[in-house]
Design a protein around this motif. Sequence first.
Motif, PDB file in Angstrom:
ATOM      1  N   ARG A   1     -14.500  14.118   2.863  1.00  0.00           N
ATOM      2  CA  ARG A   1     -13.270  13.665   2.186  1.00  0.00           C
ATOM      3  C   ARG A   1     -12.695  12.433   2.867  1.00  0.00           C
ATOM      4  O   ARG A   1     -12.230  11.512   2.202  1.00  0.00           O
TER       5      ARG A   1
ATOM      6  N   ASP B   1      -3.879  15.522   0.624  1.00  0.00           N
ATOM      7  CA  ASP B   1      -5.071  16.241   1.076  1.00  0.00           C
ATOM      8  C   ASP B   1      -4.642  17.461   1.890  1.00  0.00           C
ATOM      9  O   ASP B   1      -3.646  17.410   2.622  1.00  0.00           O
TER      10      ASP B   1
ATOM     11  N   HIS C   1     -12.008   9.038   1.048  1.00  0.00           N
ATOM     12  CA  HIS C   1     -10.661   8.434   1.034  1.00  0.00           C
ATOM     13  C   HIS C   1     -10.724   6.982   1.508  1.00  0.00           C
ATOM     14  O   HIS C   1     -10.137   6.093   0.891  1.00  0.00           O
TER      15      HIS C   1
ATOM     16  N   ALA D   1      -5.765  13.066   6.586  1.00  0.00           N
ATOM     17  CA  ALA D   1      -5.164  12.202   5.567  1.00  0.00           C
ATOM     18  C   ALA D   1      -4.345  11.097   6.227  1.00  0.00           C
ATOM     19  O   ALA D   1      -4.425   9.930   5.834  1.00  0.00           O
TER      20      ALA D   1
ATOM     21  N   GLU E   1     -14.033  18.073   5.497  1.00  0.00           N
ATOM     22  CA  GLU E   1     -12.992  17.057   5.737  1.00  0.00           C
ATOM     23  C   GLU E   1     -13.593  15.716   6.151  1.00  0.00           C
ATOM     24  O   GLU E   1     -13.019  14.662   5.888  1.00  0.00           O
TER      25      GLU E   1
ATOM     26  N   ASP F   1      -5.759  18.558   4.568  1.00  0.00           N
ATOM     27  CA  ASP F   1      -5.821  18.316   6.014  1.00  0.00           C
ATOM     28  C   ASP F   1      -4.901  17.137   6.331  1.00  0.00           C
ATOM     29  O   ASP F   1      -5.296  15.978   6.226  1.00  0.00           O
TER      30      ASP F   1
ATOM     31  N   VAL G   1      -4.054  10.648  -1.299  1.00  0.00           N
ATOM     32  CA  VAL G   1      -4.705  10.896   0.000  1.00  0.00           C
ATOM     33  C   VAL G   1      -3.792  11.748   0.876  1.00  0.00           C
ATOM     34  O   VAL G   1      -4.237  12.710   1.512  1.00  0.00           O
TER      35      VAL G   1
END
Length: 155
Positions: free
Chosen positions: A15, A41, A19, A47, A12, A43, A38
């Motif tokens: 990511r 996502d 993002h 996000a 994460e 999570d 986004v």
Amino acid sequence: MNAEDGSQEPPEHARFAAHLAALEQVTDADEEGLVAGVLADPDPVMAGAAVVRHLDRRAEELYAASSWEEWAEAMARVVGDRPFLVRRLREWALFRAVALGLPWEQDDLLASSDWLQLRTAAGSSPGALAVLTERGRTKRIRGTARAGLTRPAPA
């Protein structure tokens, strides 16, 4: 891998960084779709954190621009019913009204978050500064607003 302890970076985190990088470079035409992506996502907390950073950056750029309304409406559609993001957009709209001398309600400012009250207290709207000097939520907000009232007007 984390050089200090040999562990791998959580996915994460990677990511989140991806993002943020994508949101920094998104074109106006692709912004809605990317923000929606986004927010999809797995999570939701991560996000939301990435999107709030994006909203803050874009709102700072656009609040005085003629494209504000269209952008804010588009972002409101995308964030849907996510309470924190909806509130942040509403607070940016209130900040915009105060900063640009548009109509705003004292009760809305007093009910706003510490984030918005402090941001507004650092500004130069005499009406908002007077309200926050007397009734800002924290000592810091009241002091910042008081300092703003006593600053000499720009020449």
